[in-house]
Scaffold this active site. Sequence first.
Site, PDB file in Angstrom:
ATOM      1  N   VAL A   1      -0.404   4.411  -1.395  1.00 37.62           N
ATOM      2  CA  VAL A   1      -0.012   3.695  -2.596  1.00 37.62           C
ATOM      3  C   VAL A   1       1.422   3.228  -2.360  1.00 37.62           C
ATOM      4  O   VAL A   1       2.050   3.625  -1.384  1.00 37.62           O
ATOM      5  CB  VAL A   1      -0.091   4.639  -3.820  1.00 37.62           C
ATOM      6  CG1 VAL A   1       0.142   3.904  -5.126  1.00 37.62           C
ATOM      7  CG2 VAL A   1      -1.441   5.346  -3.870  1.00 37.62           C
TER       8      VAL A   1
ATOM      9  N   TYR B   1       6.045   8.343  -0.008  1.00 38.16           N
ATOM     10  CA  TYR B   1       4.786   7.626   0.193  1.00 38.16           C
ATOM     11  C   TYR B   1       3.691   8.452  -0.453  1.00 38.16           C
ATOM     12  O   TYR B   1       3.454   9.597  -0.057  1.00 38.16           O
ATOM     13  CB  TYR B   1       4.511   7.426   1.682  1.00 38.16           C
ATOM     14  CG  TYR B   1       5.550   6.564   2.352  1.00 38.16           C
ATOM     15  CD1 TYR B   1       5.379   5.186   2.446  1.00 38.16           C
ATOM     16  CD2 TYR B   1       6.718   7.116   2.858  1.00 38.16           C
ATOM     17  CE1 TYR B   1       6.348   4.388   3.037  1.00 38.16           C
ATOM     18  CE2 TYR B   1       7.693   6.328   3.452  1.00 38.16           C
ATOM     19  CZ  TYR B   1       7.496   4.969   3.541  1.00 38.16           C
ATOM     20  OH  TYR B   1       8.470   4.189   4.121  1.00 38.16           O
ATOM     21  N   TYR B   2       3.043   7.881  -1.457  1.00 41.25           N
ATOM     22  CA  TYR B   2       1.983   8.581  -2.175  1.00 41.25           C
ATOM     23  C   TYR B   2       0.625   8.112  -1.670  1.00 41.25           C
ATOM     24  O   TYR B   2       0.480   6.987  -1.183  1.00 41.25           O
ATOM     25  CB  TYR B   2       2.095   8.316  -3.679  1.00 41.25           C
ATOM     26  CG  TYR B   2       3.253   9.043  -4.303  1.00 41.25           C
ATOM     27  CD1 TYR B   2       3.093  10.325  -4.824  1.00 41.25           C
ATOM     28  CD2 TYR B   2       4.507   8.458  -4.362  1.00 41.25           C
ATOM     29  CE1 TYR B   2       4.170  11.003  -5.382  1.00 41.25           C
ATOM     30  CE2 TYR B   2       5.580   9.129  -4.925  1.00 41.25           C
ATOM     31  CZ  TYR B   2       5.408  10.400  -5.430  1.00 41.25           C
ATOM     32  OH  TYR B   2       6.465  11.061  -5.984  1.00 41.25           O
ATOM     33  N   TYR B   3      -0.348   8.994  -1.818  1.00 38.15           N
ATOM     34  CA  TYR B   3      -1.710   8.713  -1.370  1.00 38.15           C
ATOM     35  C   TYR B   3      -2.652   9.035  -2.514  1.00 38.15           C
ATOM     36  O   TYR B   3      -2.414   9.955  -3.294  1.00 38.15           O
ATOM     37  CB  TYR B   3      -2.068   9.581  -0.154  1.00 38.15           C
ATOM     38  CG  TYR B   3      -1.169   9.304   1.022  1.00 38.15           C
ATOM     39  CD1 TYR B   3      -1.547   8.415   2.019  1.00 38.15           C
ATOM     40  CD2 TYR B   3       0.085   9.903   1.125  1.00 38.15           C
ATOM     41  CE1 TYR B   3      -0.706   8.145   3.089  1.00 38.15           C
ATOM     42  CE2 TYR B   3       0.934   9.628   2.185  1.00 38.15           C
ATOM     43  CZ  TYR B   3       0.534   8.752   3.164  1.00 38.15           C
ATOM     44  OH  TYR B   3       1.368   8.474   4.212  1.00 38.15           O
TER      45      TYR B   3
END
Length: 192
Positions: free
Chosen positions: A116, A36-38
Amino acid sequence: MVEVEIKLKIDSCEAIEAKLVELGFNKSHTLQETDYYYNGVDRDFRSSSEALRLRLVEALDGGALVADRPGESLVQLTYKGPKLDNVSMSRVEHQVNVEEFETMHTILCSLGYKPVMPVIKLRREYFSEEMAACVDTVDGLGDFLELEIMVDNEEGREGALGTIEKVLGSLGYSLSDTTTTSYLSMLEKLKT
């Protein structure tokens, strides 16, 4: 620490895995990784070539990812600085294990970081004395090989990249076959 890494699209996971074993790599784990990207609060990480990732790792082979806790998942928070060159995925990397995925996700969102799309992959890990090799099947993208060496500082990057280049050659590839595009960027490009 500096992560010196290359990535390339491959046709056959099985063929690459067999060649890695021939080169002396030992198989470690088969993992399901969900990344999980931010995006940044004060800057766009896509523009700055940085990454902030919360990774959920599950061992599919029953191995213990957390000492003395077989079958439990591992959660890692990772910050990767901007890429250090134009031929590899090399960056300064800081990583820490965290106890609870949901709590860490809530903290990041509460601080203003924007989630994202996730990147989901089946990862088969192999290790030699100095290098990690990951054979990845990425949902929506296909099969890839990543070769990685961690070095203490920027001065060790060139030597590590040379070592990676030799292994690439032994596998029938060269640096010109690699990509500096992240899985996340590849997936985002497919959506547009």
